[in-house]
Design a protein around this motif. Structure first.
Motif, PDB file in Angstrom:
ATOM      1  N   TYR A 185       0.822  -1.206   0.000  1.00 38.15           N
ATOM      2  CA  TYR A 185       0.000   0.000   0.000  1.00 38.15           C
ATOM      3  C   TYR A 185       0.857   1.257   0.000  1.00 38.15           C
ATOM      4  O   TYR A 185       0.562   2.233  -0.705  1.00 38.15           O
ATOM      5  CB  TYR A 185      -0.935  -0.002   1.213  1.00 38.15           C
ATOM      6  CG  TYR A 185      -2.176  -0.843   1.014  1.00 38.15           C
ATOM      7  CD1 TYR A 185      -3.345  -0.292   0.474  1.00 38.15           C
ATOM      8  CD2 TYR A 185      -2.178  -2.187   1.359  1.00 38.15           C
ATOM      9  CE1 TYR A 185      -4.474  -1.062   0.285  1.00 38.15           C
ATOM     10  CE2 TYR A 185      -3.313  -2.967   1.175  1.00 38.15           C
ATOM     11  CZ  TYR A 185      -4.464  -2.404   0.640  1.00 38.15           C
ATOM     12  OH  TYR A 185      -5.585  -3.175   0.451  1.00 38.15           O
ATOM     13  N   GLU A 186       1.906   1.260   0.781  1.00 31.27           N
ATOM     14  CA  GLU A 186       2.783   2.430   0.822  1.00 31.27           C
ATOM     15  C   GLU A 186       3.495   2.624  -0.508  1.00 31.27           C
ATOM     16  O   GLU A 186       3.667   3.759  -0.968  1.00 31.27           O
ATOM     17  CB  GLU A 186       3.799   2.291   1.953  1.00 31.27           C
ATOM     18  CG  GLU A 186       4.667   3.530   2.129  1.00 31.27           C
ATOM     19  CD  GLU A 186       5.669   3.413   3.251  1.00 31.27           C
ATOM     20  OE1 GLU A 186       6.494   4.339   3.403  1.00 31.27           O
ATOM     21  OE2 GLU A 186       5.654   2.393   3.969  1.00 31.27           O
TER      22      GLU A 186
ATOM     23  N   THR B   6       0.834   4.121  -2.949  1.00 27.84           N
ATOM     24  CA  THR B   6       0.416   5.503  -2.676  1.00 27.84           C
ATOM     25  C   THR B   6       1.565   6.501  -2.704  1.00 27.84           C
ATOM     26  O   THR B   6       1.341   7.705  -2.875  1.00 27.84           O
ATOM     27  CB  THR B   6      -0.310   5.591  -1.317  1.00 27.84           C
ATOM     28  OG1 THR B   6       0.544   5.075  -0.286  1.00 27.84           O
ATOM     29  CG2 THR B   6      -1.601   4.792  -1.347  1.00 27.84           C
ATOM     30  N   SER B   7       2.799   6.030  -2.557  1.00 26.52           N
ATOM     31  CA  SER B   7       3.940   6.953  -2.610  1.00 26.52           C
ATOM     32  C   SER B   7       4.549   7.034  -4.006  1.00 26.52           C
ATOM     33  O   SER B   7       5.367   7.915  -4.274  1.00 26.52           O
ATOM     34  CB  SER B   7       5.025   6.531  -1.613  1.00 26.52           C
ATOM     35  OG  SER B   7       5.590   5.278  -1.962  1.00 26.52           O
TER      36      SER B   7
END
Length: 222
Positions: free
Chosen positions: A4-5, A8-9
């Motif tokens: 997820y990181e 989203t990054s």
């Protein structure tokens, strides 16, 4: 960094430091990215990675073409439909306004916009670049496969603390890229991708995304 990181990054970074990217890191990323899905496992992508002197030579040649006003190469594929309909037209316009607005460039200042766009062919200062080719005999599903592969590459780069910027702009100088890479005949340059460590001092802006309700429909009876 979890998935997820990484998702989203990830963003298209347009300002990199000159800090070199270790080859073993790129090999690790691309070895793992080979597990990206493709129909019947045909793996239709053909990837080249440039750094050091070869990348500097490509940047030099592209810069010379740009400075001389040499026209772009004849397109090998259509990047966007000739007439984008709503809501895609508005999203593209909003991107342009946000991108150039963050740089302090007015909509009517075409020269400043062209100068900003020219950074594409310097890979935004990145010390490494990837070029993705696909066989010209491939169809739309295989182009989708290449997109999934490239997304996998970009997410794995995030896991290594790196950033990237996918660039269809390089397809406009596909002949210059071919002069440096000498790819086999029958391949089309889909895009380039700048790779490196973000220059955080540049304050690169991030574009937004459409609300979930605009792009997703749940059909679950709830």
């Amino acid at each position: 960094m979890d998935v997820y990181e990484a998702v989203t990054s990830r963003r298209a970074v347009r300002a990199f430091t000159g800090r070199p990217v270790p080859r073993e890191t790129l090999e690790r990323v691309l070895s793992a990215a080979a597990w990206a899905p493709s129909g019947s496992n045909i793996q239709p992508w053909r990837t080249y990675v440039l750094a050091g002197a070869p990348l500097a030579e490509l940047k030099k040649r592209a810069g010379e073409r740009l400075a001389s006003g040499d026209p772009w190469d004849a397109p090998e594929y259509e990047m966007y439909p000739p007439e984008l309909k709503s809501p895609y037209r508005e999203r593209r316009s909003a991107f342009g306004e946000q991108r150039y607005g963050a740089l302090g460039i007015a909509r009517e200042d075409l020269q400043a916009r062209q100068r900003a766009a020219a950074a594409n062919w310097d890979c935004f200062g990145a010390p490494a670049a990837l070029f993705c080719y696909i066989d010209k005999d491939m169809g739309s599903p295989q182009w989708a496969d290449a997109g999934m592969y490239l997304q996998t590459v970009m997410l794995l780069l995030r896991a290594e603390g790196l950033h990237s910027c996918p660039q269809m702009a390089w397809a406009k100088y596909h002949k210059t890229v071919a002069e440096v890479l000498s790819p086999p005949g029958g391949l089309i340059l889909f895009c380039g991708m700048s790779i490196g460590f973000e220059d955080v001092a540049a304050g690169d802006a991030r574009t937004g995304r459409a609300p979930l309700g605009e792009t997703v429909t749940f059909v679950d009876g709830l």
